[in-house]
Design a protein around this motif. Structure first.
Motif, short mmCIF file in Angstrom:
data_model
loop_
_atom_site.label_atom_id
_atom_site.label_comp_id
_atom_site.label_asym_id
_atom_site.label_seq_id
_atom_site.Cartn_x
_atom_site.Cartn_y
_atom_site.Cartn_z
N PRO A 121 70.45 3.80 13.13
CA PRO A 121 70.09 3.96 11.70
C PRO A 121 68.58 4.10 11.50
O PRO A 121 68.13 4.88 10.66
CB PRO A 121 70.62 2.66 11.08
CG PRO A 121 71.74 2.23 11.97
CD PRO A 121 71.36 2.66 13.36
N ALA A 170 78.07 17.31 10.87
CA ALA A 170 76.68 16.90 11.13
C ALA A 170 76.42 15.41 10.90
O ALA A 170 75.82 14.75 11.76
CB ALA A 170 75.72 17.75 10.29
N ASP A 171 76.87 14.87 9.76
CA ASP A 171 76.55 13.45 9.48
C ASP A 171 77.14 12.52 10.54
O ASP A 171 76.45 11.65 11.08
CB ASP A 171 77.08 13.04 8.10
CG ASP A 171 76.26 13.65 6.97
OD1 ASP A 171 75.15 14.17 7.26
OD2 ASP A 171 76.73 13.63 5.82
N ALA A 172 78.42 12.75 10.86
CA ALA A 172 79.08 11.87 11.85
C ALA A 172 78.43 12.04 13.22
O ALA A 172 78.30 11.06 13.98
CB ALA A 172 80.57 12.20 11.92
N THR A 173 78.01 13.25 13.53
CA THR A 173 77.38 13.49 14.84
C THR A 173 76.04 12.76 14.93
O THR A 173 75.74 12.11 15.94
CB THR A 173 77.18 15.00 15.08
OG1 THR A 173 78.47 15.64 15.03
CG2 THR A 173 76.55 15.27 16.44
N MET A 174 75.25 12.85 13.85
CA MET A 174 73.95 12.14 13.87
C MET A 174 74.16 10.64 14.01
O MET A 174 73.35 9.95 14.64
CB MET A 174 73.14 12.45 12.60
CG MET A 174 72.68 13.90 12.47
SD MET A 174 71.75 14.52 13.89
CE MET A 174 72.88 15.75 14.54
N GLU A 175 75.26 10.13 13.43
CA GLU A 175 75.55 8.68 13.57
C GLU A 175 75.87 8.31 15.01
O GLU A 175 75.57 7.21 15.47
CB GLU A 175 76.70 8.27 12.65
CG GLU A 175 76.23 8.13 11.23
CD GLU A 175 77.36 7.90 10.25
OE1 GLU A 175 78.44 7.42 10.66
OE2 GLU A 175 77.16 8.23 9.05
N LEU A 185 64.32 13.12 12.22
CA LEU A 185 65.75 13.46 12.25
C LEU A 185 66.04 14.95 12.02
O LEU A 185 66.85 15.54 12.73
CB LEU A 185 66.55 12.60 11.28
CG LEU A 185 68.06 12.91 11.40
CD1 LEU A 185 68.64 12.31 12.66
CD2 LEU A 185 68.82 12.46 10.18
N SER A 227 78.23 22.07 9.76
CA SER A 227 77.70 21.15 8.74
C SER A 227 78.74 20.07 8.41
O SER A 227 78.38 18.94 8.07
CB SER A 227 77.28 21.90 7.48
OG SER A 227 78.38 22.62 6.98
N ARG A 246 67.55 7.56 12.28
CA ARG A 246 68.10 8.50 11.30
C ARG A 246 67.30 8.49 10.00
O ARG A 246 67.34 9.47 9.24
CB ARG A 246 69.57 8.19 11.01
CG ARG A 246 70.49 8.49 12.18
CD ARG A 246 71.93 8.73 11.74
NE ARG A 246 72.50 7.68 10.95
CZ ARG A 246 73.04 6.55 11.42
NH1 ARG A 246 73.06 6.34 12.73
NH2 ARG A 246 73.55 5.66 10.62
N ARG A 293 68.88 17.40 13.83
CA ARG A 293 70.00 17.84 13.00
C ARG A 293 70.01 19.37 12.90
O ARG A 293 71.05 20.01 13.01
CB ARG A 293 69.86 17.20 11.61
CG ARG A 293 71.05 17.39 10.72
CD ARG A 293 70.76 16.82 9.32
NE ARG A 293 71.79 17.24 8.40
CZ ARG A 293 72.86 16.51 8.11
NH1 ARG A 293 73.03 15.34 8.64
NH2 ARG A 293 73.77 16.97 7.27
#
Ligand SMILES: O=C(O)CC1=CCC(=O)O1
Length: 264
Positions: A156, A146-151, A164, A143, A159, A168
């Motif tokens: 955008p 997770a945010d950086a990986t989705m980026e 998404l 976790s 996302r 995720r």
């Protein structure tokens, strides 16, 4: 759903399409399982035998203790293709799957007739980056990544879409041991000199907004192989087959069919 007992490991795999279809093997990226290809399948040329599998430490395959080496990941794939009696396939490798493709093509040219190197490179990032991420994953769980990986994975716009959470959650469902094991394998891989010696048809694919393997990096690797082709998918990040499945399938189908892989 099937599991291959390869002696040293059990790998989960799935085969779709006719038994006598020409084999196209899909090898997915870090933090995903074989379902990551689901959005692409309806867009692929008919009549192909589509083989997908979960890399060690991912999906429903065994999760050995980390770290893993790229040599082990290549050997797993080699053993699976031998187990399934597959020769002369078109191998589609995404990200770490593309690294496996490069290693396997050197080791076992009889298995791979041609390969698609998608959103991958001979070397991805730096060893320090991957070891830092592995350290964070071990101390705080996926976790924390997770945010950086989705980026890196998605634009955008994607996302912000209701799709998404599927991807995720797939990432978050990856065992920490499996993710860190494979991250260590990426950290230790540099295939520049061996990939430069390859002689087989290669199609490179990149996303114009890939935050992990930018298009120039993919192109640099693909250009190592004489006569290679390249396709840029627009409005897509690291997983362009999810964001733009029809645009992604177009060069893949053309390339696969050019290998004499039409419907049989
Ligand atoms: O940057 C990421 O997390 C994406 C990625 C790099 C190698 C891979 O397989 O996925």
């Amino acid at each position: 759903m099937q599991s291959a007992d390869l002696g040293h490991i059990h790998l989960h795999y799935r085969i779709d399409g006719p038994e006598d279809g020409k084999p196209v093997v899909f090898s997915n990226s870090l933090g995903t399982d074989l379902r990551v290809w689901d959005p692409l399948l309806p867009h692929l040329a008919p009549g192909l035998r589509i083989i997908r599998y979960d890399r060690r430490g991912h999906g429903l395959s065994d999760v050995p203790d980390a770290p893993y080496s790229m040599g082990q990941l290549v050997r797993d794939t080699e053993a699976l293709l031998d187990f399934l009696n597959i020769r002369d396939c078109v191998f589609v490798g995404l990200s770490i799957g593309g690294m496996v493709a490069q290693g396997l093509a050197v080791k076992r040219p009889d298995l791979i007739r041609a390969m698609v190197l998608s959103n991958t490179a001979a070397r991805i990032g730096t060893a320090e980056i991957w070891r830092e991420r592995a350290k964070l994953a071990r101390s705080q769980g996926l976790s924390a990544l997770a945010d950086a990986t989705m980026e890196r994975w998605f634009t955008p716009k994607f996302r912000a879409s209701p799709a998404l959470p599927i991807w995720r959650n797939m990432f978050l469902a990856t065992p920490v041991e499996g993710w860190t094991g494979c991250a260590e394998a990426i950290a230790g891989t540099d295939f520049y000199s061996t990939t430069a010696g390859l002689k087989l048809p290669v199609l490179g694919i990149a996303g114009d907004r890939d935050g992990s393997t930018p298009a120039d990096l993919v192109r640099e690797t693909v250009d190592l192989v004489h006569g290679s082709e390249f396709a840029l998918i627009r409005r897509a990040g690291h997983l362009p087959h999810i964001e733009q499945p029809a645009a992604y399938a177009e060069p893949v189908n053309r390339f696969v069919l050019a290998q004499g892989f039409g419907a049989s």
